[in-house]
Write a protein that holds these residues in place. Structure first.
Motif, PDB file in Angstrom:
ATOM      1  N   UNK A 279       2.256  16.426  27.792  1.00 18.67           N
ATOM      2  CA  UNK A 279       2.745  15.439  26.818  1.00 18.67           C
ATOM      3  C   UNK A 279       3.639  14.406  27.503  1.00 18.67           C
ATOM      4  N   UNK A 280       4.507  14.876  28.417  1.00 16.71           N
ATOM      5  CA  UNK A 280       5.428  13.981  29.118  1.00 16.71           C
ATOM      6  C   UNK A 280       4.666  12.948  29.933  1.00 16.71           C
ATOM      7  N   UNK A 281       3.628  13.385  30.622  1.00 16.39           N
ATOM      8  CA  UNK A 281       2.835  12.460  31.429  1.00 16.39           C
ATOM      9  C   UNK A 281       2.135  11.432  30.556  1.00 16.39           C
ATOM     10  N   UNK A 282       1.600  11.867  29.415  1.00 17.71           N
ATOM     11  CA  UNK A 282       0.898  10.944  28.525  1.00 17.71           C
ATOM     12  C   UNK A 282       1.853   9.915  27.937  1.00 17.71           C
ATOM     13  N   UNK A 283       3.015  10.349  27.488  1.00 19.50           N
ATOM     14  CA  UNK A 283       3.977   9.442  26.856  1.00 19.50           C
ATOM     15  C   UNK A 283       4.539   8.436  27.857  1.00 19.50           C
ATOM     16  N   UNK A 284       4.656   8.839  29.117  1.00 18.74           N
ATOM     17  CA  UNK A 284       5.232   7.954  30.138  1.00 18.74           C
ATOM     18  C   UNK A 284       4.165   7.315  31.027  1.00 18.74           C
ATOM     19  N   UNK A 285       2.894   7.458  30.625  1.00 21.90           N
ATOM     20  CA  UNK A 285       1.768   6.874  31.368  1.00 21.90           C
ATOM     21  C   UNK A 285       1.889   7.198  32.852  1.00 21.90           C
ATOM     22  N   UNK A 286       2.068   8.473  33.136  1.00 22.75           N
ATOM     23  CA  UNK A 286       2.324   8.940  34.491  1.00 22.75           C
ATOM     24  C   UNK A 286       1.119   9.704  35.024  1.00 22.75           C
ATOM     25  N   UNK A 287       0.705   9.354  36.244  1.00 27.29           N
ATOM     26  CA  UNK A 287      -0.379  10.070  36.901  1.00 27.29           C
ATOM     27  C   UNK A 287       0.177  10.785  38.126  1.00 27.29           C
ATOM     28  N   UNK A 288       0.069  12.117  38.117  1.00 23.71           N
ATOM     29  CA  UNK A 288       0.558  12.914  39.233  1.00 23.71           C
ATOM     30  C   UNK A 288      -0.495  13.943  39.624  1.00 23.71           C
ATOM     31  N   UNK A 289      -0.790  14.069  40.910  1.00 23.57           N
ATOM     32  CA  UNK A 289      -1.711  15.120  41.338  1.00 23.57           C
ATOM     33  C   UNK A 289      -1.021  16.482  41.275  1.00 23.57           C
ATOM     34  N   UNK A 290      -1.791  17.547  41.242  1.00 27.33           N
ATOM     35  CA  UNK A 290      -1.224  18.894  41.196  1.00 27.33           C
ATOM     36  C   UNK A 290      -0.863  19.412  42.578  1.00 27.33           C
ATOM     37  N   UNK A 291      -1.131  18.612  43.616  1.00 28.48           N
ATOM     38  CA  UNK A 291      -0.773  18.986  44.976  1.00 28.48           C
ATOM     39  C   UNK A 291      -0.457  17.718  45.765  1.00 28.48           C
ATOM     40  N   UNK A 292       0.653  17.732  46.500  1.00 29.20           N
ATOM     41  CA  UNK A 292       1.035  16.571  47.301  1.00 29.20           C
ATOM     42  C   UNK A 292       2.061  16.981  48.351  1.00 29.20           C
ATOM     43  N   UNK A 293       2.234  16.108  49.354  1.00 28.50           N
ATOM     44  CA  UNK A 293       3.249  16.333  50.373  1.00 28.50           C
ATOM     45  C   UNK A 293       4.635  16.095  49.766  1.00 28.50           C
TER      46      UNK A 293
END
Length: 347
Positions: A279-293
């Motif tokens: 929900x937080x990602x949708x409301x803030x139009x945020x794209x984050x991968x589930x794995x990153x450095x």
């Protein structure tokens, strides 16, 4: 994180930009500014104020080409003649004036410079720098008048701290260039016109941004959502915040499932976190991968705002840094609440 070494200032121009709401107007220079005697001062000012951990890029909805500052800067990179440089800096000044309508915005000088031979990750790139001086400093100048001295006050720009600025590096043009931003004067949301209204930039989606954003999500979940779904004590929540930061400090690569299992260690809490995260990602139009450095710089910045203090009335502050098992909560026979703390040695 990009490794950046600034180059040499090739040209500079100064304009004055007022507050449009106050009808201050603008005052444009028609030719380049002579800066030879103060070039080292300007370079040190830029080097001291700009950090390159978090970089930005121009954006605009629905099309990047509709961002005026992106267009003006692109024109300078395409045609670096003095005439075009002066004209595009005037266009930038006009656009800044149009955005300077909030009553808190002060008039000031707009400095625009072209810098060549900057090094970004081993490659040479040009750069356009823009900064605005709003806060004036007062110094006393001693003047020799024959057999006597007199003092005169002079107002000018602080040579140690920038009010507002940006550095636009001529790389990754299709994505909105690489941009470093500084804004030290307007922290309130209603006055952040420099970054949002004037430049229209957003963070570049690199490891610094990803680490910073996910730690923010974890903090929001623990401090705001957990109380609605679970009956947890304050030490339990502080323990989760500590484990969140510890995970990022101990790992070089982030894995969402691994993070959830190590930090929350409870299927019900994990499920609640996943719903909150979505929900937080949708409301803030945020794209984050589930794995990153993982960015150590971002972890260091975020860990400063992860509160691990247990405040008890106005008498005690208990700092909890780890090992939740060493603190117990209870109520005595008189109804007074207490915490019991275990330790090995007193420092």
């Amino acid at each position: 994180m990009q490794t950046i070494k600034l180059g040499n200032i090739e040209k500079l121009i100064i304009h004055t930009i007022g507050n449009k709401n106050n009808e201050d107007g603008v005052n444009f220079s028609d030719s380049l500014t002579d800066f030879g005697s103060v070039e080292d001062i300007i370079r040190k000012l830029v080097e001291k104020n700009f950090k390159f951990e978090e970089l930005y890029q121009f954006y605009f909805v629905p099309n990047l080409d509709l961002n005026p500052m992106y267009t003006f800067i692109s024109s300078i990179f395409e045609n670096n003649s003095d005439q075009n440089f002066v004209e595009q800096t005037k266009n930038s000044g006009r656009y800044l004036y149009d955005k300077s309508t909030h009553p808190q915005i002060k008039p000031g000088e707009l400095y625009v410079f072209y810098m060549n031979q900057s090094i970004l990750d081993g490659e040479e790139v040009d750069c356009v720098g823009i900064f605005k001086s709003e806060t004036k400093e007062t110094v006393l100048k001693v003047e020799n008048e024959q057999s006597n001295y007199r003092l005169r006050d002079i107002h000018g720009m602080n040579i140690h701290k920038l009010d507002k600025g940006c550095l636009v590096f001529n790389t990754e043009r299709k994505d909105g260039y690489l941009i470093a931003v500084v804004d030290n004067t307007n922290k309130s949301s209603e006055a952040q016109y420099w970054r949002d209204d004037f430049l229209s930039v957003r963070p570049k989606k690199n490891e610094y941004h990803q680490t910073n954003e996910f730690l923010s999500i974890a903090k929001q979940f623990v401090t705001k959502q957990l109380d609605e779904d679970f009956d947890l004590s304050r030490p339990d929540k502080i323990d989760m915040l500590n484990r969140s930061v510890d995970y990022f400090k101990k790992h070089e690569t982030f894995d969402k499932q691994e993070f959830e299992e190590e930090v929350f260690a409870n299927n019900g809490v994990i499920e609640s976190f996943r719903k909150f995260d979505q929900i937080y990602r949708q409301e803030n139009e945020m794209e984050l991968p589930d794995s990153f450095e993982i960015s150590a710089k971002a972890v260091k910045k975020q860990s400063r705002i992860f509160k691990n203090v247990l405040k008890l009335d106005k008498n005690f502050d208990i700092y909890i840094h780890g090992n939740r098992d060493l603190i117990e909560q209870g109520v005595d026979e008189n109804g007074r609440k207490y915490y019991k703390i275990y330790y090995n040695e007193e420092n």
